[in-house]
Design an enzyme around this catalytic site. Structure first.
Site: not given
Ligand code: FCB
Length: 448
Positions: A167, A355
């Site tokens: 990110e 994620e």
């Molecule tokens: C993302 C991050 C991860 C976690 C989630 C909820 O932005 O990559 O580390 O904090 O959000």
């Protein structure tokens, strides 16, 4: 029985990051990271909480891998803490750090779980921040190149799947514009654009490290959280508007990564604040990768409009459904459109959802957490994943964020994202209902 939603080859996993779970902040030669410094600075995190202990995962490998086995995941995405490997960022290599990750990978492999390692999930060695200004300096990207070479050379026998940076938008904007994340800076656009360039360069160096030091079977990609634009409803005009908006919103990072050049429109907007670029940088940045990791939590609705750009992105009304973490609006279609636009607009041929998850207001009652809210969230987003697969989009896997409740950055321990509930006093983990649900879906290869 009809065909399952997800073929056998589809990878289900779960994800974490080093600073959020490991603890053992001063053990086995680990150096200080910008998150240690930041979280120990008064006023920066919720209740002054830190990752000193977090989930104490560093000492609980076996128990935590047992949780993964219980879920039935095929893969586990974790990150390697740079300050464990090269404590001051650029000097001596700490063998104990490498050994610990080798042990983690061995235990995963023994459990039949494929390791996916992220090289950088935000825990920059503090020494690089102090010496060079961290990501403001090209020296940090160069230090990253060496670090990436070291970890890949030592671990590629065990770890075949590599993710470079997690990110970049958060590193750039939360770390250096709002200051909500470490290192807590507030920089002008010129500096932000240079930071972006250095992050992109580091990614390129990460890819190079995998090609040079990895075996031929190693795979590598970046993990990105693009702004996902979702057609307000699915008529051709709104789909086209969302596609245009997706491209315009995400050009800054995806044009250099996927097309090998900063976009004209982006450069024009940056004007005198455009980054300094050296010959060869863009070739390195756009080195071919094997996949892209897509982190998806929410998205925004987009409509065709008379406006000059042809679209309008809608604000959310105050009562729009959201998670306990209120930045997460529940927009399951974002997963599908994120995958589709990465493929159609930027040409990615393989996507993992690296994620997806949510923080809910979990209550432990009689030893149970009946988080039907999180279960509802997962069900809807998994349906969007199943749709992508059914339409033959190149979605190859899905990682739930997160294995267990952990240190959620500036929110400290107040935001629980886990499939397993963590009691931070006793370090006991308890499966939430959503963990059982995810396990059942994985076993059935269906959205249940
Ligand atoms: C993302 C991050 C991860 C976690 C989630 C909820 O932005 O990559 O580390 O904090 O959000």
């Amino acid at each position: 029985m009809s065909k399952p939603d997800f073929p056998k080859s589809f990878i289900f996993g779960t994800a974490t990051a080093s600073y959020q779970i490991e603890g053992a902040a001063r053990e086995d030669g680990r150096g200080e990271s910008i998150w240690d410094r930041f979280s120990h600075t008064p006023g920066k995190t919720h209740d002054g909480e830190t990752g000193d202990v977090a989930c104490d995962h560093y000492h609980r490998l076996d128990a935590d891998i047992a949780l993964m086995k219980e879920l039935g995941v095929q893969a586990y995405r974790f990150s390697i803490a740079w300050p464990r490997i090269i404590p001051d960022g650029e000097g001596a290599v700490n063998q104990k750090g490498l050994d610990w990750y080798a042990r983690l990978a061995d235990k995963l492999l023994a459990a039949g779980i494929t390791p996916f390692a992220t090289m950088y999930h935000w825990d920059l060695p503090q020494a690089l921040e102090d010496k060079y200004g961290g990501w403001r300096s090209r020296r940090t990207a160069e230090a990253f190149a060496r670090y990436a070479g070291v970890v890949v050379a030592h671990l590629a026998g065990r770890i075949r799947h590599w993710m470079t940076l997690n990110e970049m938008p958060c590193i750039i904007f939360l770390g250096h514009k709002s200051g909500f994340h470490a290192p807590g800076a507030q920089e002008p656009d010129k500096v932000l654009n240079q930071i972006q360039h250095h992050c992109l360069l580091a990614h390129g160096y990460g890819v190079r490290a995998v090609r040079e030091h990895g075996r031929r079977h190693c795979r590598v990609g970046v993990v990105h959280n693009p702004g996902i634009k979702v057609p307000v409803w699915e008529t051709p005009e709104h789909v086209a508007a969302a596609r245009t908006a997706f491209e315009a919103t995400n050009l800054g990072l995806l044009a250099p990564l996927a097309r090998g050049a900063y976009a004209e429109a982006w450069l024009k907007e940056a004007g005198p604040n455009a980054p300094q670029v050296e010959p060869g940088d863009l070739e390195l940045i756009s080195s071919p990768t094997d996949f892209i990791g897509l982190n998806v939590y929410g998205g925004s609705f987009t409509q065709a409009a008379e406006a000059p750009q042809g679209y309008r992105v809608l604000d959310f009304p105050p009562s729009y459904p959201h998670a306990h973490a209120d930045w997460i609006k529940i927009v399951p279609q974002a997963l599908y459109w994120g995958v589709r636009f990465l493929h159609e607009v930027f040409g990615y041929q393989k996507v993992y959802v690296s994620e997806n998850g949510c923080a809910m207001d979990d209550r432990l009652a009689d030893g149970e957490i009946l988080d039907t809210d999180r279960m509802m969230y997962y069900r809807q987003y998994l349906r969007a994943a199943a749709r992508a697969v059914a339409e033959r989009l190149p979605l190859k896997g899905y990682f739930a964020w997160s294995l267990m409740d952990n240190f959620e950055w500036a929110y400290g321990y107040s935001h629980r994202f886990g499939l397993y509930y963590t009691d931070f006093q006793t370090q006991e983990r308890t499966a939430k209902l959503s963990a059982r649900y995810y396990a059942a879906c994985i076993a059935a290869r269906r959205v249940l």
